[in-house]
Design a protein around this motif. Structure first.
Motif, PDB file in Angstrom:
ATOM      1  N   GLU A 184      33.384  50.124  62.099  1.00 25.93           N
ATOM      2  CA  GLU A 184      34.531  49.307  62.487  1.00 25.93           C
ATOM      3  C   GLU A 184      34.795  48.271  61.399  1.00 25.93           C
ATOM      4  OE1 GLU A 184      35.864  45.898  65.746  1.00 25.93           O
ATOM      5  OE2 GLU A 184      34.083  47.130  66.143  1.00 25.93           O
ATOM      6  N   PRO A 185      35.921  48.351  60.689  1.00 18.11           N
ATOM      7  CA  PRO A 185      36.217  47.382  59.641  1.00 18.11           C
ATOM      8  C   PRO A 185      36.665  46.042  60.222  1.00 18.11           C
ATOM      9  CG  PRO A 185      38.041  48.893  59.872  1.00 18.11           C
ATOM     10  CD  PRO A 185      36.966  49.381  60.807  1.00 18.11           C
ATOM     11  N   ARG A 186      36.672  45.030  59.392  1.00 11.79           N
ATOM     12  CA  ARG A 186      37.110  43.697  59.816  1.00 11.79           C
ATOM     13  C   ARG A 186      38.564  43.754  60.309  1.00 11.79           C
ATOM     14  NH1 ARG A 186      39.586  40.837  55.114  1.00 11.79           N
ATOM     15  NH2 ARG A 186      39.719  42.361  53.414  1.00 11.79           N
ATOM     16  N   ASP A 187      38.913  42.804  61.170  1.00 14.95           N
ATOM     17  CA  ASP A 187      40.218  42.798  61.812  1.00 14.95           C
ATOM     18  C   ASP A 187      41.379  42.836  60.821  1.00 14.95           C
ATOM     19  OD1 ASP A 187      38.897  42.664  64.204  1.00 14.95           O
ATOM     20  OD2 ASP A 187      39.437  40.584  64.653  1.00 14.95           O
ATOM     21  N   ALA A 188      41.230  42.133  59.686  1.00 20.78           N
ATOM     22  CA  ALA A 188      42.338  41.986  58.738  1.00 20.78           C
ATOM     23  C   ALA A 188      42.748  43.283  58.066  1.00 20.78           C
ATOM     24  CB  ALA A 188      41.977  40.948  57.673  1.00 20.78           C
ATOM     25  N   VAL A 189      41.893  44.324  58.132  1.00 15.56           N
ATOM     26  CA  VAL A 189      42.246  45.589  57.479  1.00 15.56           C
ATOM     27  C   VAL A 189      42.163  46.788  58.416  1.00 15.56           C
ATOM     28  CG1 VAL A 189      41.639  44.774  55.166  1.00 15.56           C
ATOM     29  CG2 VAL A 189      39.891  45.915  56.559  1.00 15.56           C
ATOM     30  N   LYS A 190      42.065  46.542  59.700  1.00 10.65           N
ATOM     31  CA  LYS A 190      41.999  47.653  60.649  1.00 10.65           C
ATOM     32  C   LYS A 190      43.243  48.551  60.539  1.00 10.65           C
ATOM     33  CE  LYS A 190      38.952  46.270  64.453  1.00 10.65           C
ATOM     34  NZ  LYS A 190      38.084  45.291  63.804  1.00 10.65           N
ATOM     35  N   GLY A 191      44.413  47.929  60.517  1.00 12.56           N
ATOM     36  CA  GLY A 191      45.638  48.707  60.403  1.00 12.56           C
ATOM     37  C   GLY A 191      45.742  49.419  59.075  1.00 12.56           C
ATOM     38  N   ASP A 192      45.280  48.758  58.002  1.00 12.95           N
ATOM     39  CA  ASP A 192      45.278  49.377  56.673  1.00 12.95           C
ATOM     40  C   ASP A 192      44.482  50.676  56.700  1.00 12.95           C
ATOM     41  OD1 ASP A 192      45.346  46.415  56.691  1.00 12.95           O
ATOM     42  OD2 ASP A 192      45.588  46.555  54.515  1.00 12.95           O
ATOM     43  N   VAL A 193      43.288  50.606  57.307  1.00 10.81           N
ATOM     44  CA  VAL A 193      42.427  51.793  57.405  1.00 10.81           C
ATOM     45  C   VAL A 193      43.128  52.892  58.192  1.00 10.81           C
ATOM     46  CG1 VAL A 193      40.306  52.672  58.465  1.00 10.81           C
ATOM     47  CG2 VAL A 193      40.238  50.587  57.074  1.00 10.81           C
ATOM     48  N   ALA A 194      43.711  52.540  59.326  1.00 10.08           N
ATOM     49  CA  ALA A 194      44.404  53.541  60.150  1.00 10.08           C
ATOM     50  C   ALA A 194      45.522  54.217  59.379  1.00 10.08           C
ATOM     51  CB  ALA A 194      44.955  52.866  61.406  1.00 10.08           C
ATOM     52  N   ARG A 195      46.326  53.430  58.683  1.00 10.59           N
ATOM     53  CA  ARG A 195      47.471  54.010  57.973  1.00 10.59           C
ATOM     54  C   ARG A 195      47.029  54.856  56.776  1.00 10.59           C
ATOM     55  NH1 ARG A 195      49.390  49.272  60.335  1.00 10.59           N
ATOM     56  NH2 ARG A 195      48.569  47.895  58.714  1.00 10.59           N
ATOM     57  N   MET A 196      45.900  54.514  56.142  1.00 13.12           N
ATOM     58  CA  MET A 196      45.378  55.346  55.062  1.00 13.12           C
ATOM     59  C   MET A 196      44.902  56.696  55.602  1.00 13.12           C
ATOM     60  SD  MET A 196      43.385  52.775  52.457  1.00 13.12           S
ATOM     61  CE  MET A 196      42.707  51.618  53.653  1.00 13.12           C
ATOM     62  N   ILE A 197      44.184  56.663  56.725  1.00 14.13           N
ATOM     63  CA  ILE A 197      43.692  57.901  57.334  1.00 14.13           C
ATOM     64  C   ILE A 197      44.855  58.803  57.735  1.00 14.13           C
ATOM     65  CG2 ILE A 197      42.536  58.852  59.371  1.00 14.13           C
ATOM     66  CD1 ILE A 197      40.586  57.800  57.268  1.00 14.13           C
ATOM     67  N   LEU A 198      45.875  58.240  58.344  1.00 16.67           N
ATOM     68  CA  LEU A 198      46.988  59.051  58.827  1.00 16.67           C
ATOM     69  C   LEU A 198      47.866  59.538  57.680  1.00 16.67           C
ATOM     70  CD1 LEU A 198      47.717  57.049  62.073  1.00 16.67           C
ATOM     71  CD2 LEU A 198      46.370  59.152  61.800  1.00 16.67           C
ATOM     72  N   TYR A 199      47.953  58.765  56.603  1.00 16.87           N
ATOM     73  CA  TYR A 199      48.605  59.276  55.382  1.00 16.87           C
ATOM     74  C   TYR A 199      47.911  60.545  54.911  1.00 16.87           C
ATOM     75  CZ  TYR A 199      49.111  59.960  50.357  1.00 16.87           C
ATOM     76  OH  TYR A 199      49.279  60.540  49.115  1.00 16.87           O
ATOM     77  N   MET A 200      46.585  60.516  54.843  1.00 20.74           N
ATOM     78  CA  MET A 200      45.832  61.671  54.353  1.00 20.74           C
ATOM     79  C   MET A 200      46.065  62.895  55.238  1.00 20.74           C
ATOM     80  SD  MET A 200      44.204  60.899  51.537  1.00 20.74           S
ATOM     81  CE  MET A 200      42.755  61.965  51.380  1.00 20.74           C
ATOM     82  N   ALA A 201      46.150  62.665  56.548  1.00 21.01           N
ATOM     83  CA  ALA A 201      46.359  63.779  57.474  1.00 21.01           C
ATOM     84  C   ALA A 201      47.713  64.443  57.269  1.00 21.01           C
ATOM     85  CB  ALA A 201      46.235  63.282  58.912  1.00 21.01           C
ATOM     86  N   VAL A 202      48.726  63.666  56.905  1.00 17.40           N
ATOM     87  CA  VAL A 202      50.052  64.234  56.673  1.00 17.40           C
ATOM     88  C   VAL A 202      50.167  64.816  55.265  1.00 17.40           C
ATOM     89  CG1 VAL A 202      52.512  63.657  56.468  1.00 17.40           C
ATOM     90  CG2 VAL A 202      51.176  62.773  58.377  1.00 17.40           C
ATOM     91  N   ARG A 203      49.561  64.159  54.303  1.00 17.68           N
ATOM     92  CA  ARG A 203      49.669  64.630  52.914  1.00 17.68           C
ATOM     93  C   ARG A 203      48.936  65.952  52.698  1.00 17.68           C
ATOM     94  NH1 ARG A 203      49.594  67.188  49.317  1.00 17.68           N
ATOM     95  NH2 ARG A 203      49.551  66.744  47.058  1.00 17.68           N
ATOM     96  N   TYR A 204      47.743  66.101  53.269  1.00 16.41           N
ATOM     97  CA  TYR A 204      46.910  67.279  52.992  1.00 16.41           C
ATOM     98  C   TYR A 204      46.865  68.177  54.229  1.00 16.41           C
ATOM     99  CZ  TYR A 204      45.980  64.605  48.864  1.00 16.41           C
ATOM    100  OH  TYR A 204      46.161  63.891  47.693  1.00 16.41           O
ATOM    101  N   GLU A 205      47.735  69.175  54.219  1.00 18.22           N
ATOM    102  CA  GLU A 205      47.947  70.058  55.367  1.00 18.22           C
ATOM    103  C   GLU A 205      47.370  71.459  55.167  1.00 18.22           C
ATOM    104  OE1 GLU A 205      49.009  69.286  58.207  1.00 18.22           O
ATOM    105  OE2 GLU A 205      50.609  67.790  58.174  1.00 18.22           O
ATOM    106  N   GLY A 206      46.586  71.654  54.110  1.00 17.71           N
ATOM    107  CA  GLY A 206      45.973  72.951  53.896  1.00 17.71           C
ATOM    108  C   GLY A 206      46.857  73.951  53.180  1.00 17.71           C
ATOM    109  N   ASP A 207      48.011  73.504  52.662  1.00 18.38           N
ATOM    110  CA  ASP A 207      48.910  74.427  51.973  1.00 18.38           C
ATOM    111  C   ASP A 207      48.708  74.403  50.459  1.00 18.38           C
ATOM    112  OD1 ASP A 207      49.889  71.881  51.614  1.00 18.38           O
ATOM    113  OD2 ASP A 207      51.919  72.312  52.311  1.00 18.38           O
ATOM    114  N   ASP A 208      47.594  73.817  50.022  1.00 15.85           N
ATOM    115  CA  ASP A 208      47.193  73.891  48.614  1.00 15.85           C
ATOM    116  C   ASP A 208      45.749  74.374  48.598  1.00 15.85           C
ATOM    117  OD1 ASP A 208      45.902  71.620  49.545  1.00 15.85           O
ATOM    118  OD2 ASP A 208      47.265  70.243  48.530  1.00 15.85           O
ATOM    119  N   SER A 209      44.984  74.004  47.626  1.00 16.25           N
ATOM    120  CA  SER A 209      43.600  74.500  47.543  1.00 16.25           C
ATOM    121  C   SER A 209      42.622  73.658  48.354  1.00 16.25           C
ATOM    122  CB  SER A 209      43.150  74.533  46.083  1.00 16.25           C
ATOM    123  OG  SER A 209      43.219  73.238  45.502  1.00 16.25           O
ATOM    124  N   PHE A 210      43.134  72.671  49.116  1.00 15.65           N
ATOM    125  CA  PHE A 210      42.270  71.770  49.871  1.00 15.65           C
ATOM    126  C   PHE A 210      42.391  72.011  51.368  1.00 15.65           C
ATOM    127  CE2 PHE A 210      43.437  69.592  45.904  1.00 15.65           C
ATOM    128  CZ  PHE A 210      42.167  69.460  45.346  1.00 15.65           C
TER     129      PHE A 210
END
Length: 275
Positions: A184-210
């Protein structure tokens, strides 16, 4: 896992006035209410809607996710060695250009003190690289939308744990908590962490080599291409809206390095529209 009640009192920070000019510093945060903050687009996002996000407007669910995937997949890729210099720019301390702000500790540390020794800072993969086995390969392993400066030992403590509320507080990084299977990250960056994780989920959809990266409700994902908990990440996105540091960072990544954006910083309400 025991879950502690959390209290958030973070002020809603001023939106960026324009996306055409980068100031190089984060604006001071005004005192304002955070109510419904994650449902209010910034002035910057309004300007981008006419250009960058035009194909995503008016969509929800899988259609919105697909449109955003197409938009943000058009990017310049960095090598892992190039990430060092990029982070010195994206995470620069707005009050001291010779330093960076570390993600979990919040400590301001000299840019030159990077490496692998104790109390230096290194490159934290917020979407742990073992979750999908992409390592440091050019692509998800070097995508600076989720790579952040962090204290070497705190980075090691986080390891590849999923995200959730609860655990014991880290003595070296007060405000951060961990147990055997989550962080659990500190309160000041909780949203930052969430938005980074969800960016990755949308960016990397398995349609490349990853792998196709996806959030889920588990905290024991191991090496599978999943990270949880989605419900907690959604809560963090609501309670810790994008601030001027995060918005400036998104601009710098877009303007100077990868030339793509994290859409959930510009439009945090899109998290609920997709998930």
């Amino acid at each position: 896992m025991s879950v502690r009640p959390r209290v958030y009192a973070r002020p809603l920070l001023a939106a960026i006035a324009t996306v055409a000019v980068l100031t190089g510093t984060a604006a001071a945060a005004p005192q304002a209410s955070t109510a419904s903050a994650a449902s209010t687009p910034s002035t910057a996002s309004a300007a981008l809607d006419d250009t960058y996000y035009q194909d995503a407007l008016g969509k929800t669910g899988p259609a919105l996710e697909s449109a955003l995937h197409t938009i943000i997949s058009d990017q310049t890729r960095l090598s892992y060695s190039q990430v060092w210099d990029a982070l010195k720019d994206t995470d620069e301390d707005p009050t001291d250009s010779s330093k960076v702000i570390l993600l979990y500790t919040g400590r301001s540390q000299a840019k030159s003190e990077n490496g692998g020794d104790s109390d230096q800072w290194n490159r934290e993969h917020v979407w742990a690289k073992s979750h999908g086995d992409f390592g440091t390969a050019t692509g998800p392993g070097t995508d600076i939308h989720h790579l952040r400066p962090e204290d070497v030992s705190v980075n090691s403590t986080r390891g590849n744990k999923d995200f959730d509320n609860g655990g014991s507080q880290l003595g070296e990084a007060p405000g951060n908590y961990t147990d055997s299977d989550s962080f659990e990250p500190r309160d000041a960056v909780k949203g930052d962490v969430a938005r980074m994780i969800l960016y990755m989920a949308v960016r990397y959809e398995g349609d490349d080599s990853f792998s196709d990266l996806e959030p889920n409700e588990s905290v024991d994902n191991g090496s599978a291409p999943y990270i949880g908990r989605l419900s907690v990440l959604k809560q963090w996105n609501q309670e810790d809206p994008p601030d001027s540091f995060e918005q400036r960072r998104n601009d710098v990544v877009f303007d100077r390095y990868q030339h793509n954006r994290n859409p959930f910083i510009d439009h945090p309400e899109w998290v609920e529209a997709i998930w």
